[in-house]
Design a protein around this motif. Structure first.
Motif, short mmCIF file in Angstrom:
data_model
loop_
_atom_site.label_atom_id
_atom_site.label_comp_id
_atom_site.label_asym_id
_atom_site.label_seq_id
_atom_site.Cartn_x
_atom_site.Cartn_y
_atom_site.Cartn_z
N ARG A 134 0.86 -1.19 0.00
CA ARG A 134 0.00 0.00 0.00
C ARG A 134 0.90 1.23 0.00
O ARG A 134 1.75 1.39 0.87
CB ARG A 134 -0.91 0.01 1.23
N HIS A 140 -3.10 10.14 -3.57
CA HIS A 140 -3.28 8.76 -4.05
C HIS A 140 -3.15 7.76 -2.92
O HIS A 140 -2.28 7.89 -2.06
CB HIS A 140 -2.24 8.42 -5.13
N ASP A 141 -4.02 6.77 -2.94
CA ASP A 141 -3.93 5.64 -2.01
C ASP A 141 -3.97 4.40 -2.90
O ASP A 141 -5.03 3.99 -3.38
CB ASP A 141 -5.09 5.66 -1.02
N ILE A 142 -2.80 3.79 -3.15
CA ILE A 142 -2.64 2.77 -4.18
C ILE A 142 -2.24 1.45 -3.55
O ILE A 142 -1.42 1.43 -2.63
CB ILE A 142 -1.52 3.20 -5.17
N MET A 144 -0.34 -1.92 -4.74
CA MET A 144 0.48 -2.46 -5.82
C MET A 144 0.75 -3.93 -5.58
O MET A 144 1.00 -4.35 -4.45
CB MET A 144 1.82 -1.70 -5.89
N GLU A 148 4.84 -4.80 -9.98
CA GLU A 148 4.54 -3.39 -10.24
C GLU A 148 5.63 -2.50 -9.63
O GLU A 148 6.24 -2.85 -8.62
CB GLU A 148 3.18 -3.00 -9.65
#
Length: 196
Positions: A134, A140-142, A144, A148
């Motif tokens: 995370r 942005h709160d992504i 992966m 990636e």
């Protein structure tokens, strides 16, 4: 100087003398070193020293480095592992490297951990090796997954942790200053952060 390095001086001297088209007697006349001494030096039967090598290099219009091969250091990186706030950092680059690489393992997340983004100078590049990461970066709160990658300016508020269900393993490359920030223990950092 290592013995194998000294052993290479004679053959290099002979090669350079021949490239310059000089006989042993001609090089002897230029240096006041006897041709038999130069011959023995070239054949490895006489140990090289500065009193011999410096005038020979000068006569051949060479730098000492042309005759004395550089010592190649052991390329292996000593294994250094640190644990900061439950995050494990394994150093993958030498301290002298301008960019620092590390394998970072973020533990299985604990419930209720609130992101606490931090900022510092530098750039960071991340590649997720396994698990789910995370990344909170600015707005942005992504999440992966393995395979990636992300790159970002670390002056943007950011925060990292495993997104679960298990740990996340990441390859990280950052500047020396970024390394100092990451490896500085902070007792108030939430569990699962990089300790920024």
């Amino acid at each position: 100087m290592a013995d194998h390095t000294l052993d290479q001086i004679g053959p290099r001297l002979k090669s350079w003398r021949q490239k310059r088209g000089l006989t042993l007697d001609e090089l002897s006349a230029l240096t006041a070193i006897s041709s038999s001494t130069i011959s023995r030096l070239e054949a490895g039967k006489r140990a090289p020293n500065l009193e011999l090598v410096v005038p020979l290099a000068r006569a051949l219009r060479l730098e000492l480095d042309d005759l004395v091969p550089p010592v190649v250091p052991d390329p292996r990186v000593p294994r250094v592992t640190k644990r900061i706030d439950q995050v494990v950092f394994e150093q993958l680059s030498p301290e002298s490297s301008p960019s620092q690489a590390a394998r970072v393992t973020f533990p299985t997340p604990e419930p209720g951990v609130v992101p606490d983004p931090r900022v510092h100078d530098g750039y960071e590049w991340l590649y997720v090796l396994s698990g789910r990461l995370r990344l909170v970066l600015g707005d942005h709160d992504i999440v992966m997954g393995a395979g990636e990658a992300a790159e970002f300016d670390t002056r943007t508020p950011h925060w990292l942790r495993s997104a679960g269900p298990g740990p996340a393993e990441v390859l990280a490359i950052f500047s020396k200053q970024g390394k100092r920030i990451h490896l500085r223990a902070k007792t108030t950092a939430p569990t699962g952060t990089m300790g920024e």
